[in-house]
Scaffold this motif. Structure first.
Motif, PDB file in Angstrom:
ATOM      1  N   THR A   1       1.112  -1.159   0.030  1.00 32.63           N
ATOM      2  CA  THR A   1      -0.009   0.036  -0.045  1.00 32.63           C
ATOM      3  C   THR A   1       0.830   1.332   0.161  1.00 32.63           C
ATOM      4  O   THR A   1       0.699   2.179  -0.718  1.00 32.63           O
ATOM      5  CB  THR A   1      -0.848   0.086   1.208  1.00 32.63           C
ATOM      6  N   ALA A   2       1.836   1.137   0.889  1.00 30.95           N
ATOM      7  CA  ALA A   2       2.887   2.497   0.960  1.00 30.95           C
ATOM      8  C   ALA A   2       3.387   2.676  -0.380  1.00 30.95           C
ATOM      9  O   ALA A   2       3.897   3.763  -1.067  1.00 30.95           O
ATOM     10  CB  ALA A   2       3.822   2.216   2.047  1.00 30.95           C
TER      11      ALA A   2
ATOM     12  N   ASN B   1       0.999   3.945  -3.143  1.00 28.83           N
ATOM     13  CA  ASN B   1       0.681   5.409  -2.734  1.00 28.83           C
ATOM     14  C   ASN B   1       1.879   6.555  -2.929  1.00 28.83           C
ATOM     15  O   ASN B   1       1.791   7.575  -3.361  1.00 28.83           O
ATOM     16  CB  ASN B   1       0.332   5.817  -1.139  1.00 28.83           C
ATOM     17  N   ALA B   2       3.093   5.979  -2.732  1.00 31.85           N
ATOM     18  CA  ALA B   2       4.335   6.894  -2.898  1.00 31.85           C
ATOM     19  C   ALA B   2       4.861   6.696  -4.258  1.00 31.85           C
ATOM     20  O   ALA B   2       5.294   7.892  -4.768  1.00 31.85           O
ATOM     21  CB  ALA B   2       5.529   6.480  -1.914  1.00 31.85           C
TER      22      ALA B   2
END
Length: 379
Positions: A148-149, A152-153
């Motif tokens: 997920t990170a 998103n990033a």
């Protein structure tokens, strides 16, 4: 330094700015954004610039914009106050050869001295460490991918990666609690200037710990070597401490609400003397049978066999042989609503004293308990 004693009226020379700042502390508010009612009364006298000041139930020290320090002492001897604050259980923390200023070290000097000695010992032995989840966005990547990170990033780019891994660190809640207390103590002034020096010397040890105080306070039992400094840090940071805020004061202060501290002490005393019973604090009592709900809270209710058998009310004032009329009404109402036949008013005293009376079928007792009883059991 402006030296005052709780609930005692003192005549003090004040500048107009100092009088104005102290006047703002006579209002108080239940709103956390404003300060507590530290001063009960501030009145000018016939002499120019001299005021009669009567503090409330708060004990401690804070600084005014002019730089003057206000020190509010307890009306009880310091050793009694140290016992109430929890320091009496380990009196060795208070043994230290210091060159005191005129009048001797104040309450905050001794609390800070106990704290700095424990902090030096813990830091010398090495701070406790624990594993903390860390996010890594630069190589070398360790741990496992954080999907997920990563999305998103980097939007799922194949040439970039985000992972999470556990790292051994001293930045844990226990050390964050100590650091928070250290920062607060560093903002105070002390009659013994060596305490300021020793607190500043500890700054590099706790500089990088920025945890939230409310989270750090909800800690499980600390390791044995942290037990004393953990109690001292909580003493400075917990809900018994009120900071004059939102009233234009220049410096952070540490003030202990002695009414709440006395309630805590009475609770410990009851549990020590009635280990077979269940002691409830702030016990809710319905005052009305029919109509809008009205509820009061008794300081302590003792239960045996699943039902209340006695009610206790803690009063932070010197013991008197007979309670006031409003205190009698309060005790009688609590006992009647709980259907118990015993109600006790508990006050601090130098020796054990008691007086009994009856109201109908209810036995009402006024009780003075020595401040060293709980401490003696804890040692």
């Amino acid at each position: 330094m402006i030296n005052l004693t709780e609930y005692e009226t003192s005549s003090v020379q004040l500048s107009p700015d100092e009088a104005y700042e102290l006047a703002t502390l006579t209002r108080g508010s239940a709103d956390k954004a404003q300060g507590p009612r530290v001063v009960e009364r501030l009145m000018p006298t016939k002499q120019a610039g001299v005021y009669d000041i009567q503090p409330g139930p708060y004990v401690g020290r804070f600084r005014l914009r002019t730089g003057s320090v206000v020190d509010i002492r307890s009306r009880f001897p310091f050793q009694d106050l140290a016992t109430l604050l929890g320091l009496g259980r380990k009196a060795t923390l208070l043994r230290h050869d210091v060159t005191s200023a005129l009048g001797g070290p104040g309450l905050m000097d001794l609390i800070a001295l106990a704290f700095v000695r424990e902090a030096e010992r813990v830091a010398g032995q090495g701070l406790a460490k624990g594993y903390k989840q860390t996010r890594l966005a630069r190589p070398p990547y360790a741990g496992v991918p954080a999907v997920t990170a990563h999305l998103n990033a980097h939007g799922g780019r194949a040439d970039r990666l985000v992972t999470t891994a556990k790292r051994l660190t001293a930045d844990i809640a226990l050390n964050q609690l100590i650091a928070s207390a250290h920062r607060k103590l560093c903002q105070l002034s002390y009659q013994d200037k060596q305490i300021n020096v020793r607190l500043r010397q500890l700054t590099p040890v706790f500089r990088n710990f920025n945890g939230r105080e409310d989270v750090a306070r909800r800690l499980p039992s600390p390791p044995p070597r942290y037990r004393e400094i953990h109690e001292l840090a909580r003493l400075v940071l917990d809900h018994r401490t009120a900071l004059p805020a939102g009233t234009g004061l220049a410096g952070v202060g540490v003030l202990f609400n002695m009414t709440k501290i006395w309630e805590n002490y009475v609770g410990r005393w009851l549990r020590a003397h009635q280990p077979e019973a269940v002691v409830h604090s702030q016990y809710p009592i319905m005052l009305i049978d029919v109509g809008p709900a009205r509820r009061a809270r008794a300081d302590f209710v003792v239960e045996q066999g699943g039902r209340p058998v006695a009610v206790y009310d803690a009063k932070y004032r010197p013991w008197k042989e007979w309670p006031n009329t409003d205190e009698l009404y309060q005790l009688f109402t609590y006992a009647s609503r709980l259907c118990v036949d015993r109600a006790t008013l508990v006050c601090p005293g130098s020796t054990a004293l008691s007086r009994q009376m009856t109201m109908g079928n209810i036995l009402i007792e006024t009780l003075a308990i020595p401040l060293d009883e709980v401490a003696a059991r804890d040692c």
